[in-house]
Scaffold this active site. Structure first.
Site, mmCIF file in Angstrom:
data_model
loop_
_atom_site.group_PDB
_atom_site.id
_atom_site.type_symbol
_atom_site.label_atom_id
_atom_site.label_comp_id
_atom_site.label_asym_id
_atom_site.label_seq_id
_atom_site.Cartn_x
_atom_site.Cartn_y
_atom_site.Cartn_z
ATOM 1 N N GLY A 7 -5.810 -4.983 -11.416
ATOM 2 C CA GLY A 7 -6.393 -3.975 -10.553
ATOM 3 C C GLY A 7 -7.240 -2.999 -11.333
ATOM 4 N N ARG A 8 -6.696 -1.797 -11.542
ATOM 5 C CA ARG A 8 -7.469 -0.756 -12.216
ATOM 6 C C ARG A 8 -7.892 -1.172 -13.628
ATOM 7 N NH1 ARG A 8 -3.715 4.032 -12.473
ATOM 8 N NH2 ARG A 8 -2.207 2.336 -12.753
ATOM 9 N N CYS A 26 0.832 -1.206 0.000
ATOM 10 C CA CYS A 26 0.000 0.000 0.000
ATOM 11 C C CYS A 26 0.866 1.256 0.000
ATOM 12 C CB CYS A 26 -0.926 0.004 1.218
ATOM 13 S SG CYS A 26 -1.988 1.477 1.291
#
Length: 327
Positions: free
Chosen positions: A223-224, A98
């Site tokens: 992911g995106r 993160c």
């Protein structure tokens, strides 16, 4: 080959996990991170962040769910992981990737990549504490502000007991700026004896093909790219199997968007539900011209009933019942 759905904090909650896994092609998904500090989180935390645990630890489409933790205290992380296993967590995943400043300032996520010894200690303690039959996995970036410790960190995680590694092929400082350094995924795979997943900048079939060629690994985490193109995993799975690839058109996608909104209406306060819809719709504008038009109509709209009308959904008002229907 396995294709995983990335655990994007504040975006891929149980609603979006449900909708995306119904499209197909995803082998497993991960919760948003459960932050661990000084105590064992109660079952209520899992009801909120990992409700699938109470439904055989899988989404409605049958896609397995992993429970992800973030923190820096080995014993506290291990205790929380052990409790999650009693609730039915089939896999424990540890977040060392993160990049959020607030998370990193409190010794969580990618900042721990400065301390390979601590990475090893965390994974070792979690692996020692949870049942042997429960796999422990980890996600990392290539470093915090440089890549000097990338291989050392990967080895620390693998030697500590992580059975798989997902490598987001950028440092924390690089954030989400292109390019992703897929060649480093190849270096990580050469340095460890566990399977490595490539993650970062896979937005299309062509990106996946380049990533596979450069990284040399078959397993990927989306992911995106998957949020912006919900059938991307399905396309990649078909291409990998040598099958024809038919892209999902707007007509096929519309019912999924409507269902996402209906679920948001049920589970999220009317004050915040429109924001969740706009968040996803903004990302969909990358793939669908129709999403651009719809986003323009919804951008400043916060009245849920008017959003119902724009999406063509009907929400019957029936006291004591939560049944929702698509018009």
């Amino acid at each position: 080959m396995q294709i995983a759905l990335a655990p994007m904090e504040g975006l891929v909650d149980e609603i979006l996990r449900d909708v995306l896994t119904r499209v197909g092609g995803i082998d497993w998904c991960v919760t948003e991170f459960i932050r661990v500090t000084e105590r064992v989180q109660p079952a209520a935390t899992y009801q909120k962040l990992a409700p699938e645990l109470f439904s055989s630890a899988q989404t409605a489409a049958g896609t397995p769910l992993r429970v992800q933790f973030l923190g820096s205290d080995p014993q506290c992380l291990a205790d929380n992981a052990a409790f999650a296993c009693t609730l039915g967590a089939p896999v424990i995943d540890l977040n060392f990737g993160c990049p959020a400043k607030t998370v990193n300032k409190s010794r969580g996520g990618a900042v721990l990549l400065k301390e390979p010894e601590l990475l090893h200690a965390i994974v070792r303690e979690v692996r020692r504490t949870v049942p042997a039959a429960i796999p422990v996995t980890a996600k990392m970036r290539l470093g915090f502000d440089h890549k000097d410790y990338a291989l050392e960190c990967a080895q620390a995680l693998a030697e500590g007991g992580a059975g798989q590694l997902v490598v987001h092929a950028r440092t924390k400082v690089e954030g989400y700026k292109p390019p992703a350094h897929w060649e480093w995924v190849a270096r990580v795979q050469d340095a460890v004896k566990v399977p490595v997943f490539a993650n970062g900048e896979i937005w299309s079939l062509d990106d996946w093909r380049r990533c596979r060629e450069v990284s040399g690994v078959e397993d990927i985490m989306l992911g995106r790219g998957l949020v912006a193109r919900p059938d991307l995993a399905r396309q990649i799975a078909a291409a990998r199997a040598g099958q024809s690839v038919a892209e999902m058109g707007w007509a096929e996608f519309q019912p999924l968007l409507a269902d996402f909104w209906l679920q948001a209406r049920r589970k999220i306060s009317p004050r915040y539900a429109p924001g969740r819809l706009k968040q996803w719709l903004a990302m969909l504008t990358r793939s669908y011209p129709q999403a651009v038009e719809l986003f323009g109509l919804l951008r400043r709209e916060n009245d849920c009933s008017r959003i119902d009308a724009l999406l063509g959904v009907e929400v019957p008002v029936r006291p004591g019942r939560e049944q929702l229907a698509i018009a």
